[in-house]
Write an enzyme that holds these catalytic residues in place. Sequence first.
Site, PDB file in Angstrom:
ATOM      1  N   ASN A  46      36.984  33.547  35.591  1.00  0.00           N
ATOM      2  CA  ASN A  46      38.068  34.377  36.115  1.00  0.00           C
ATOM      3  C   ASN A  46      39.292  34.054  35.265  1.00  0.00           C
ATOM      4  OD1 ASN A  46      40.127  35.601  37.544  1.00  0.00           O
ATOM      5  ND2 ASN A  46      40.077  34.135  39.261  1.00  0.00           N
ATOM      6  N   TRP A  47      39.612  35.003  34.375  1.00  0.00           N
ATOM      7  CA  TRP A  47      40.684  34.712  33.412  1.00  0.00           C
ATOM      8  C   TRP A  47      42.080  34.877  33.994  1.00  0.00           C
ATOM      9  CZ3 TRP A  47      38.584  37.343  28.285  1.00  0.00           C
ATOM     10  CH2 TRP A  47      37.587  36.515  27.752  1.00  0.00           C
ATOM     11  N   LYS A  48      42.169  35.440  35.184  1.00  0.00           N
ATOM     12  CA  LYS A  48      43.489  35.665  35.808  1.00  0.00           C
ATOM     13  C   LYS A  48      44.407  36.398  34.815  1.00  0.00           C
ATOM     14  CE  LYS A  48      42.516  31.633  38.556  1.00  0.00           C
ATOM     15  NZ  LYS A  48      42.997  30.523  39.350  1.00  0.00           N
ATOM     16  N   HIS A  99      40.575  37.036  46.211  1.00  0.00           N
ATOM     17  CA  HIS A  99      40.957  35.745  45.625  1.00  0.00           C
ATOM     18  C   HIS A  99      42.189  35.213  46.360  1.00  0.00           C
ATOM     19  CE1 HIS A  99      42.350  32.718  42.826  1.00  0.00           C
ATOM     20  NE2 HIS A  99      41.118  32.694  42.354  1.00  0.00           N
ATOM     21  N   GLU A 112      44.783  33.896  45.364  1.00  0.00           N
ATOM     22  CA  GLU A 112      46.070  34.277  44.767  1.00  0.00           C
ATOM     23  C   GLU A 112      46.453  35.693  45.199  1.00  0.00           C
ATOM     24  OE1 GLU A 112      44.964  33.253  40.746  1.00  0.00           O
ATOM     25  OE2 GLU A 112      44.978  31.135  41.332  1.00  0.00           O
ATOM     26  N   GLU A 117      36.212  28.893  47.560  1.00  0.00           N
ATOM     27  CA  GLU A 117      37.228  28.247  46.733  1.00  0.00           C
ATOM     28  C   GLU A 117      38.281  27.591  47.625  1.00  0.00           C
ATOM     29  OE1 GLU A 117      37.421  30.193  42.587  1.00  0.00           O
ATOM     30  OE2 GLU A 117      38.578  31.462  43.912  1.00  0.00           O
ATOM     31  N   GLY A 126      43.163  25.257  40.297  1.00  0.00           N
ATOM     32  CA  GLY A 126      44.158  25.000  39.261  1.00  0.00           C
ATOM     33  C   GLY A 126      44.892  23.672  39.424  1.00  0.00           C
ATOM     34  N   SER A 177      38.832  24.085  40.048  1.00  0.00           N
ATOM     35  CA  SER A 177      38.805  23.032  39.028  1.00  0.00           C
ATOM     36  C   SER A 177      37.394  22.652  38.570  1.00  0.00           C
ATOM     37  CB  SER A 177      39.579  21.799  39.508  1.00  0.00           C
ATOM     38  OG  SER A 177      40.929  22.144  39.749  1.00  0.00           O
ATOM     39  N   GLY A 219      40.639  27.973  34.698  1.00  0.00           N
ATOM     40  CA  GLY A 219      41.097  27.269  33.493  1.00  0.00           C
ATOM     41  C   GLY A 219      40.015  26.906  32.494  1.00  0.00           C
TER      42      GLY A 219
HETATM   43  P1  PGA Z   1      40.412  26.985  38.431  1.00  0.00           P
HETATM   44  O1  PGA Z   1      40.467  28.435  39.127  1.00  0.00           O
HETATM   45  O2  PGA Z   1      39.023  26.820  37.900  1.00  0.00           O
HETATM   46  O3  PGA Z   1      41.439  27.056  37.322  1.00  0.00           O
HETATM   47  O4  PGA Z   1      40.746  25.988  39.477  1.00  0.00           O
HETATM   48  C1  PGA Z   1      39.394  28.888  39.888  1.00  0.00           C
HETATM   49  C2  PGA Z   1      39.709  30.239  40.510  1.00  0.00           C
HETATM   50  O5  PGA Z   1      40.854  30.440  40.934  1.00  0.00           O
HETATM   51  O6  PGA Z   1      38.835  31.109  40.604  1.00  0.00           O
END
Ligand code: PGA
Length: 254
Positions: free
Chosen positions: A9-11, A97, A99, A169, A175, A215, A237
């Site tokens: 997931n590149w966001k 998600h 976010e 998640e 993150g 993470s 990430g």
């Molecule tokens: P992260 O993000 O691997 O950078 O913690 C995961 C995600 O939000 O899907």
Amino acid sequence: MRKKIIAGNWKMNHNFNECVNFINEVKPSVVDNDPAKVEMLIAPSFVFIKTLKDMVNDSQIMIGSQDVSSHEKGAYTGEISVSMLNSIKCDFSIIGHSERRSYHHESNSLIREKLQKLIDNNIRPIVCIGETLEQREKGITNEIILQQLSGCFADIDLNNNTQIVIAYEPIWAIGTGKTATPEMAQEVHHNIRLWIEDNYNKETAEKIHILYGGSVKPANIEELLSQKDIDGGLIGGAALKSESYIEMVRIANK
Ligand code: PGA
């Protein structure tokens, strides 16, 4: 046997050249991936889906979106519809998600609308759920997860659709460099599978993929994947760099 899924997931990262370079770097490694064992997924920004789809054309890499509108079409400035995604053969879509839930106030019922649209249009959904640190510390993780599942899957017919993916998640692990221990993640994954079994049936529960996110990186993915109910990772990430993405795919093939 469920396949493993390594989903990036590149966001809101990677401009055009960075996206293209990543795919050029990852494509040669596809020959080392056993498609019967591992599925390779990447979710770039909406603007680059079509380019990347064209680039991966004959390979196993699947390209998806990070969100989709709950509306069919019309006056919704800035939104992207399911039929638009379909018209460029988008393979999957991440919805709910954390976010999106926190910055855009997305509710379980909105995510449910998006899920139904994706199912109706045959785009594979990845439905995200997860608790906050405060909820975990209060000891209500399970309750929150079940609430999110009941809201997102209310009246959703899953019985013939085992393509659906759920991503657990924990928000405090996204993150932050903090990962749930494999045992902590396994416990929640197991509860998710039980919920599917109780609300649908055993066969569906056995087939559905449940990914862990938060993470995930080459150094911890093997232990996470060794858990019975963890079927892959939704990775931010550590999926931005081709070497690290390739390494995680390699580990998942073991
Ligand atoms: P992260 O993000 O691997 O950078 O913690 C995961 C995600 O939000 O899907």
